[in-house]
Design an enzyme around this catalytic site. Sequence first.
Site, PDB file in Angstrom:
ATOM      1  N   ASP A 496       0.989  -1.216  -0.127  1.00 59.62           N
ATOM      2  CA  ASP A 496       0.039  -0.105   0.124  1.00 59.62           C
ATOM      3  C   ASP A 496       1.032   1.046   0.133  1.00 59.62           C
ATOM      4  O   ASP A 496       2.087   1.082   0.241  1.00 59.62           O
ATOM      5  CB  ASP A 496      -1.110  -0.017   1.222  1.00 59.62           C
ATOM      6  CG  ASP A 496      -2.126   0.712   0.849  1.00 59.62           C
ATOM      7  OD1 ASP A 496      -2.014   1.889  -0.019  1.00 59.62           O
ATOM      8  OD2 ASP A 496      -3.311   0.632   1.628  1.00 59.62           O
TER       9      ASP A 496
HETATM   10  C1  BGC Z   1      -5.138   3.189   0.074  1.00 57.52           C
HETATM   11  C2  BGC Z   1      -5.013   2.349  -1.185  1.00 57.52           C
HETATM   12  C3  BGC Z   1      -4.973   2.807  -2.359  1.00 57.52           C
HETATM   13  C4  BGC Z   1      -3.769   3.473  -2.278  1.00 57.52           C
HETATM   14  C5  BGC Z   1      -3.451   4.230  -3.761  1.00 57.52           C
HETATM   15  C6  BGC Z   1      -4.059   4.158  -0.184  1.00 57.52           C
HETATM   16  O1  BGC Z   1      -4.154   5.245   0.733  1.00 57.52           O
HETATM   17  O2  BGC Z   1      -5.145   2.398   1.288  1.00 57.52           O
HETATM   18  O3  BGC Z   1      -6.341   1.450  -0.847  1.00 57.52           O
HETATM   19  O4  BGC Z   1      -4.978   1.904  -3.354  1.00 57.52           O
HETATM   20  O5  BGC Z   1      -3.617   4.743  -1.410  1.00 57.52           O
HETATM   21  O6  BGC Z   1      -4.546   5.274  -4.054  1.00 57.52           O
END
Ligand code: BGC
Length: 949
Positions: A496
Site C-alpha cells: 500500500d
Molecule cells: C489506499 C489504497 C489505495 C492507495 C493508492 C492508499 O491510501 O489505502 O487502497 O489503493 O492509497 O491510491
Amino acid sequence: MKAAFLLLALALAECADAQFAQGPSINPGGVVNAASYGASVAPGSIAAVFGDLLVNSPTVASRVPLPIELAQLSLLFGEEPAAPLFFASSAQTNIQVPWELDGHVSPALTGSFNGLAGTAQPVDLVAYAPGIFTTNNQGTGQGAILDPSYRLVDANHPAAPGITALLIYCTGLGTVTSPPATGSAAEAANETLVTPTVLVGGVPAPVLYSGLAPGFVGAYQVNVLTPAHAPAGIAVPVTISMGGSTSNIATIAVQAAAAGQDSDSRADALLAQMTQDEKIQLLHGIGGPVTQQVPLPRGGAGYVPGIQRLGIPSLYLADGSVGLGNGVGPATALPSSIASAASWDPNLAYRYGTVIGSEMRAYGMNVNLGGNVNLIGREPRDGRTFETKGEDPILAGRITAAHLRAIQDQHVIGGIKHFALNDQETWRTSTDARIDERAARETDLLAFEIGIKDSNVQSVMCSYNLVNGTYACENPHLLNEVLKRDWGFKGFVMSDWWATHSTATAAVAGLDQEQPNPAFFGSLKQAIASGQVPQSRLDDMAHRILRAMFEAGLFDHPESLGPIDSAVDQAIAQQAEEQGAVLLKNAGGQLPLNAGSIHSIAVIGSHADIGVLSGGGSAQVSPTGGAALSEQPPCPPCWGGIVWDPSSPLAAIRTHVPNAVVQFDSGTDPAKAAALAATAEVAIVFVSEWTSEGMDSPDLNFEGQDALVAAVAGANPHTVVVAENGGPQVMPWLAQVSAVLEAWFPGQRGGEAIANLLFGVVNPSGKLPITFPAGVADLPRPTIPAPPDGSSIFPVNYSEGLKTGYKWFDANQMTPLFPFGFGLSYTTFAINNAKLADRMISNRPGFDVTFDLRNTGSVAGAEVAQVYLGLPAAVGEPPRRLVGWQKVLLSPGALQHVTISVDEADSSHPLSYWDEGTSRWLTAPGTYTVYLGNSSANLSVAGAFQVSQ
Ligand code: BGC
C-alpha cells in the site's frame, strides 16, 4: 546497434568512379526510399539518392546531428533546406528527407559538389510510406530486424513465438510524429500517435513501441512481440502497414512454438535478457500523488516505467473499487461495491467489474488497485465499508473474484487488497491486529483466498497495519507462507502507499514491489551486493511482475486508448443499483408507490433534488458529467472531498408521476420539512451518511438526521426512508416510518434506479451482505480501539475470533436490527420439498440441497435462497456458516426446482476448519446440519449428514 546501422548504410552504397564534370547529376527517379527501395519517399524518412555525385571515395557521417555537407557534397531542396547526409559516394548518397518538406508534393533536389551545382531533379514525396530496412540493399528478403540483444533475427537467432520482441528498423512513418528539428538527434520517447499494423507470417503482432529509433536521425523503430501463433520458418514475411499503405516484405526466422509457452516461461525468457538495473526498475513506482517526485504520465495512483528495449510495457496504476478513481478522468460512478455484494449475483458482479476494467483500459491504466475485501465483519464502522463486499468470507470472496476476473479479462492487472486484517481506518498504520491462526484463516484470510483462487488475480496489496506484531508488508508468514506457499499465488505483492518499512526485510519476507516510490527498494542493488537479499529473490520479484503482465495480457493485447462507453456502463451502474438496493421495511405494502393514483409527494433531504452521495478516499470516482455538488470533507479524514453524483432522485421520481405535485425540501429544518410532508400523500425522506478512507464512523447513526426523519414521520403516516450510506446504520425512528430502502452509495444512475424501485418498475431483490446491529454496544468492540498515547503501535485483540458478523450475533443469541442475508420483495416466495443428498465427489464429502422455489405473489421477483451449514459440535465453530446460494428470478406463480451443490474441495473450504496442529484444512467426522432459507435468521433444517472417520 549504431554499428549495425552504419553497416547497413554502407551496404546500401554502390561504388563508382568519381567524375569531375559540371556538377553532380541525379538520376531521374533516382531518389528512393532507402529501406524499401520503393519510390515512396516521405519527409523525415531516409532516402537513397542515385546519380553521378562526383564524390571521390565513400564517406560515412560520423556524428549526429548529421552534416549537411559530406565529402564536399550537399543536396538542396530548392534553395534550402539542405538534406542531412548519412553517407556519400560517387554514385549514391543517403539522406534524411528534411522535415520542413512536410506538405510539399514534388520539390526539386539539386546536388552541389565543392560549390558546383548540378541540374535540379523533382522528387515525388508521399505523406507516409513504411519501408523496412533489409540486409540485401534492395528492400527485399532478410530484414534488418533485431532481437533485444541486437542480433539479426535470422536462422542463427530465430524468434520465439510469444516471447521474442522484434526491433524493426524502418522509415517513412514520418507524418505521425511531430518533426524534430532537421539534423537533431531523435528523441527516444517520441512515440507515434498512430499504431501501425505489423504482420508476422500474416499474423498480427502486438505492437509494443512505435516511434523514432532512439539515437538515430530519421529512422523509425517499431517493436512488436513475435505473435504466439506466428508460423515457423527461416523466411517468415514481415510487413508494416499504416493508413492503407504497406511496406516492402522483409523476412525473419521464427522457431516452432515451444510446448507449454506459459506466462512463467515467457517471463523467464525476458528476465534472462534483463540487466540488474532493469529488474530493479520494475520493483518500485517512481512517483505518487503526494510526493509528486515524478509527474505520473497518465495520472492515477502510481507509475512503473517500462523497458522499451525489451518491449516491456509501463505500468499505470489506478484505484477502482467503485469505478475508475484518482481523478484519471471522468468515469462511470458505480454503486458502491457493497451494493454489488448485496445483489448476491456473481454474473452481475462480473459486469460491474467489466465497467471498471474497460474504463481503465480506455484511459490506458493497466493495473487496478480496487479489490477491497477487508472487514469480514469485524468493524462495521470502518469508513471504507462501502468499498468492501460485506462480512461473509464466501460472499465477499466470490463477488470480489467476479469483479477481478472481469477486470483482468479487459487486460488490466487486477488487484486485491489490503492484505490483511486492515479492519479499521483510524490508526490504520499503527494498529497491530492480534488474531490466532485458525480465526484468521477462516475469516479475513479466507475472503482473500477465495478472491485470489477464483479469479487468478495477479496482484495483492499488503496493508498498512501490523499483524501479530509484524508489519503486513514485511510479514513472512502472511506473504511467503500463507499467500505464496499455501495458496500458490504466483503474481506479485505490492505495498500500500508508503506501507513499506524496510528494504531487505521486506524483500525477503515476500514484498515484490514498493509503491509509490523507491524509498526502500531503491536500495535493492546494495542489498543484493551485500548479500542481504539473494539474487534469486530479486529475480523472483521481477519474474512475478513480468508473469502478471503476461497473464493479464499486457503483452498480447497492447493498450488501446479511446473513449469510454458511457451509455453501456451507466446502464450497468443502474442495474447494479437496482439489484443491490435492499428493501428493509415495507409496512402495509407502502411500496411500491402507485404511479397511477398518487397525487402528491414530498421529497426531502440529502440534496435529492440534484444528486446522490458517493463514498470518499482513494476510491472516489470523478463521475461523467461532473459532480452535482462537491463539498469540503470533514476532519478526519481532512482530505479529498464529498462528491454528490449527478443523478437526481427528485427528477427521476417526477418522470414516473408527471401529473402529480412533487415538491422538494432540503431537510435542514425538520419543522419546515414536516410541514411540507403533512401536505403530501407520501413523504420520501433521503438520509445520508458520508464515509471515506481515512476515517471511521464513531457510531452508526445518520448524523444530524434522526430528528428530521422523526419529524416527517410524525407529520405523515406514509413516510418512506431512502438511505444513502456505505454500511450498517442504526435507525432509531424505524418503528415510525412505513418503508426503508437501503440504497447504499447508489452511483451515478442511482436516482433513476431508486425511482424504479420505489414505483415497482423494478422489484427489490438485494439482500444484506452485512449485519445491521441494533447498536454499537452489540459489536465485539463497542468503541473503536485507539493507541493509549495517541500515536504508537498498539494491539487490537480480535478475541471474537471466528465469530464475525452474523456468526457473532448467532453465537451470542443477539437479535440485530436486520440480519445478514435479509431483504424484502414486493412479492412473496415459498420454499418447499427441501431434500438433502449427501454424496462423495472423488472421495470428498459434499452434498446437494434440492428444493422447489415458488413465487407466491402477484408480481415477478427474484429470491436469494441461502444454504448454511452447522459443523459437528466438537469442532467449536460458530452455529452456522453460509456455504452456498442461488438467486432465482420467477414470474408470478412460477416454480423452479433448484439444486445447490456444496463440495469440500471448493476454495471456500465449506465443510472444513483450519487445524492449527497440522496447519491444514480438515473435515471433522460427525454430524453436519444443513439449513435453507432466505436470511441468516430465517432458516429451516433441510437435513443432516454424517462424515465418518
Ligand atoms: C489506499 C489504497 C489505495 C492507495 C493508492 C492508499 O491510501 O489505502 O487502497 O489503493 O492509497 O491510491
